[in-house]
Scaffold this active site. Structure first.
Site, mmCIF file in Angstrom:
data_model
loop_
_atom_site.group_PDB
_atom_site.id
_atom_site.type_symbol
_atom_site.label_atom_id
_atom_site.label_comp_id
_atom_site.label_asym_id
_atom_site.label_seq_id
_atom_site.Cartn_x
_atom_site.Cartn_y
_atom_site.Cartn_z
ATOM 1 N N SER A 62 0.846 -0.999 -0.002
ATOM 2 C CA SER A 62 0.011 -0.123 -0.015
ATOM 3 C C SER A 62 0.870 1.388 -0.026
ATOM 4 C CB SER A 62 -0.855 -0.005 1.380
ATOM 5 O OG SER A 62 -1.611 -1.141 1.167
HETATM 6 N N1 SAM Z 1 -1.024 -4.668 4.041
HETATM 7 C C1 SAM Z 1 -0.106 -4.866 2.960
HETATM 8 C C2 SAM Z 1 1.087 -4.342 2.817
HETATM 9 O O1 SAM Z 1 1.417 -3.961 3.828
HETATM 10 O O2 SAM Z 1 1.750 -4.816 2.075
HETATM 11 C C3 SAM Z 1 -1.067 -4.551 1.654
HETATM 12 C C4 SAM Z 1 -1.869 -5.464 1.314
HETATM 13 S S1 SAM Z 1 -2.401 -5.439 -0.545
HETATM 14 C C5 SAM Z 1 -2.911 -3.988 -0.977
HETATM 15 C C6 SAM Z 1 -3.745 -6.494 -0.071
HETATM 16 C C7 SAM Z 1 -3.667 -7.993 0.280
HETATM 17 O O3 SAM Z 1 -4.709 -8.567 0.594
HETATM 18 C C8 SAM Z 1 -3.079 -8.742 -0.989
HETATM 19 O O4 SAM Z 1 -1.971 -9.402 -0.595
HETATM 20 C C9 SAM Z 1 -4.138 -9.903 -1.205
HETATM 21 O O5 SAM Z 1 -3.724 -11.052 -1.389
HETATM 22 C C10 SAM Z 1 -4.762 -9.857 0.273
HETATM 23 N N2 SAM Z 1 -6.180 -10.423 0.358
HETATM 24 C C11 SAM Z 1 -7.296 -10.253 -0.543
HETATM 25 N N3 SAM Z 1 -8.154 -10.779 -0.163
HETATM 26 C C12 SAM Z 1 -7.885 -11.758 1.075
HETATM 27 C C13 SAM Z 1 -8.646 -12.332 2.030
HETATM 28 N N4 SAM Z 1 -9.929 -13.008 1.686
HETATM 29 N N5 SAM Z 1 -7.800 -12.810 3.002
HETATM 30 C C14 SAM Z 1 -6.594 -12.620 3.132
HETATM 31 N N6 SAM Z 1 -5.869 -11.739 2.548
HETATM 32 C C15 SAM Z 1 -6.508 -11.284 1.272
#
Ligand code: SAM
Length: 214
Positions: A62
């Site tokens: 992010s």
């Molecule tokens: N917090 C992260 C960082 O600091 O890098 C950024 C996260 S990225 C914008 C969103 C993440 O949510 C992705 O890695 C994606 O695979 C994960 N994601 C999407 N749906 C999900 C779910 N149902 N459960 C867990 N992770 C999920």
């Protein structure tokens, strides 16, 4: 000559201040979590830009401003138990770990979760517990949580997560359509959930049983 990461980090912190991040503890956490370790294949100049980067599997780390804004909105003291959905690179979890008693973080992609776990361990952050799975179901075993942070965009707020938030707790989650979401801050009181939108955001989709279908 390559820019010193510490100098690049101070420039980023100054930008975050200018954008309205006023909690010095949040800004200080950015000094303690070197972002260039989470963004492979770039120079420190780029790693400390206020922007997203690809981290594999079509996912992103992010934007620093959004990480700071969400962390600030959680109003952390020192002793909260936090659930994060969407570990991704692990950067947000590492920031949260600076404040909290324990961070529980869930990622649906095995390789991302594994990489983040190894990186945070190598940084000596022992108060983060990782899980690979569908975060839309929360993590009942460790609930209720004082704080919940969802770092992927949901169509609606999953009830499973509201149920796992403690009374007095705060949850932050982007909800909306796939193109744009409102960043919603919920407060749980004895009387129910209060909510307000604090920013328009664009997140990758939250995919799972109580999120978007793949
Ligand atoms: N917090 C992260 C960082 O600091 O890098 C950024 C996260 S990225 C914008 C969103 C993440 O949510 C992705 O890695 C994606 O695979 C994960 N994601 C999407 N749906 C999900 C779910 N149902 N459960 C867990 N992770 C999920």
């Amino acid at each position: 000559m390559a820019l010193d990461p510490a100098i690049a980090c101070e420039r980023l912190i100054q930008k975050l201040r200018e954008k309205g991040i006023a909690d010095e503890r949040v800004l200080d956490a950015f000094r303690k979590v070197p972002r260039h370790l989470f963004v492979s294949g770039t120079t420190p100049e780029l790693a400390y830009e206020d922007t997203t980067f690809p981290i594999g599997q079509g996912q992103t780390i992010s934007q620093p401003y959004i990480v700071a804004l969400m962390t600030q909105a959680l109003e952390l003291g020192k002793d909260e138990k936090i659930l994060e959905i969407g570990t991704g690179s692990g950067f947000q979890a590492a920031i949260l770990a600076q404040f909290s008693r324990r961070v529980y973080t869930i990622e649906r992609h095995n390789d991302l979760g594994d990489r983040a776990r190894k990186l945070l361990r190598s940084m000596g952050l022992a108060n983060v517990t990782f899980k690979i799975g569908d975060g839309t179901c929360g993590w009942k075993q460790w609930s209720p949580f004082d704080r919940i942070i969802v770092t992927a965009g949901a169509p609606v707020t999953p009830e499973t997560l509201s149920e796992q938030l403690a009374v007095g707790g705060i949850m932050i989650i982007p909800t909306g359509d796939r193109a744009q979401q409102d960043l919603i801050v919920y407060r749980k009181t004895e009387g129910g959930l209060e909510s307000k939108s604090i920013e328009k955001v664009i997140f990758v989709p939250l995919i799972g049983q109580h999120g978007w279908k793949e």
